[in-house]
Enzyme design. Sequence first.
Site, PDB file in Angstrom:
ATOM      1  CD  GLU A 100      -8.798  -1.278  10.285  1.00  0.00           C
ATOM      2  OE1 GLU A 100      -8.810  -2.142   9.391  1.00  0.00           O
ATOM      3  OE2 GLU A 100      -8.872  -0.054  10.046  1.00  0.00           O
TER       4      GLU A 100
ATOM      5  CB  SER B 130     -11.760  -4.448   9.024  1.00  0.00           C
ATOM      6  OG  SER B 130     -11.116  -4.755   7.811  1.00  0.00           O
TER       7      SER B 130
ATOM      8  NE  ARG C 185      -3.598  -2.413   2.449  1.00  0.00           N
ATOM      9  CZ  ARG C 185      -4.524  -2.698   3.352  1.00  0.00           C
ATOM     10  NH1 ARG C 185      -4.756  -1.833   4.334  1.00  0.00           N
ATOM     11  NH2 ARG C 185      -5.212  -3.819   3.281  1.00  0.00           N
TER      12      ARG C 185
END
Length: 426
Positions: free
Chosen positions: A348, A351, A261
């Site tokens: 986080e 998910s 990413r």
Amino acid sequence: MIDPRLLRDDPDRVRAALAKRGLPDDPVDVALGADEERRSSIADYERLRAEQKQLGKQIPRATGEEKADLLARTKVLAADVKSAEAAQTAAEEDWRAALMDIPNLAAEEAPAGGEEDFALLETVGAPRDFAAEGFEPRDHIELGRMLGAIDIERGAKVSGSRFYYLTGPGADLEMALTQLAMDQARSHGFTTVIPPALVRPRAMEGTGFLGQAADDVYRIEGEDMYLVGTSEVPMAAYHSDEILDTARLPLRYAAFSPCFRKEAGSHGKDTRGIIRVHWFDKVEMFVYTTLEDSFAEHRRLLEWEKEFLDCLGLAYRVIDVAAGDLGLSAQRKFDCEAWIPTQERYREVTSTSNCTDFQARRLDIRGRFEQGTAPVATLNGTLCAMPRIIVAILETHQQADGSVRIPEALRPYLQGREELKPVADG
């Protein structure tokens, strides 16, 4: 993409769904206009083709000047048909592009708003009270150095910022987490997979990662290929252009892959450590099921994520992500956020999203039902994203001397070791 019938029959519902995400409703009008143009172009083409066929039947019976006139008309009509066909093709492409710009409709239960407007569903466990134990917790950067587990400096030297090496116990810890996650997934009926980390544009587009997330995707220059940011991409495309046997649903896969990413838009955020990086490994759950069963399956994925965090002894909370913070494909998403002691906040770590039939429509994945074929539903859920889980384990289970207790569930995968100890040169 959304069901075209929904757009035609209830455009106001689509407008309301965009508003819930905090988006303008212009794409609805663009898509409706494109649909009207598409229908008009189809009618024009079919009218001209019918006329062309009729002329073709008249020519053999005609003679003399009448035949000459018909042949001349046929020549002109052939050009008109070709032009109409090109116009129809262009209108079809515009219609599809307009549909692809509309995100999945957020669930009615999903909170409206942006990143900070989530709904707290539950809190599991209590953050550890280090003050009561008489010492100040070290962050994962210092612990990683002391344990010889994380080498950020050499990662930056070799690859640049937001890269790292996992070394010794750090590498062992990732391997152990991978095996634990895969074993848990297998126990729940998942087929383990190692998918390709490079995909063609259709896989990226089909999963919604060339829309609002395009800036965060690595493209291979000179090749029509992309590095995946999650194995959701190759696993969604795994059954593209297929008709699945619904008697075999749900199909559950647990995929291990590296993820890449750009972290576009994260300038200045989490610049230290391995919380936000350009590359990491992950075990991802991916499911194909029916639309009707997808909502219960979504809850099951969440429970399996919680089971994994529970066995690691982490304190965490579960949130219902707000509509404005959903990805393009998600109808609803639940996040599990682990407590990071030195940051004194939840971050986080897993998910899970229900994408309903949105991705399946884009990738042409259907099931064979009694009433015919129809798109299936796809769901994804992170079981273990390595860096953040490693951060949470190191910081949560550290001791005053810099050693780290290994959660009991991981010990069989770490040769029975009960703790990671600082190295002499740490």
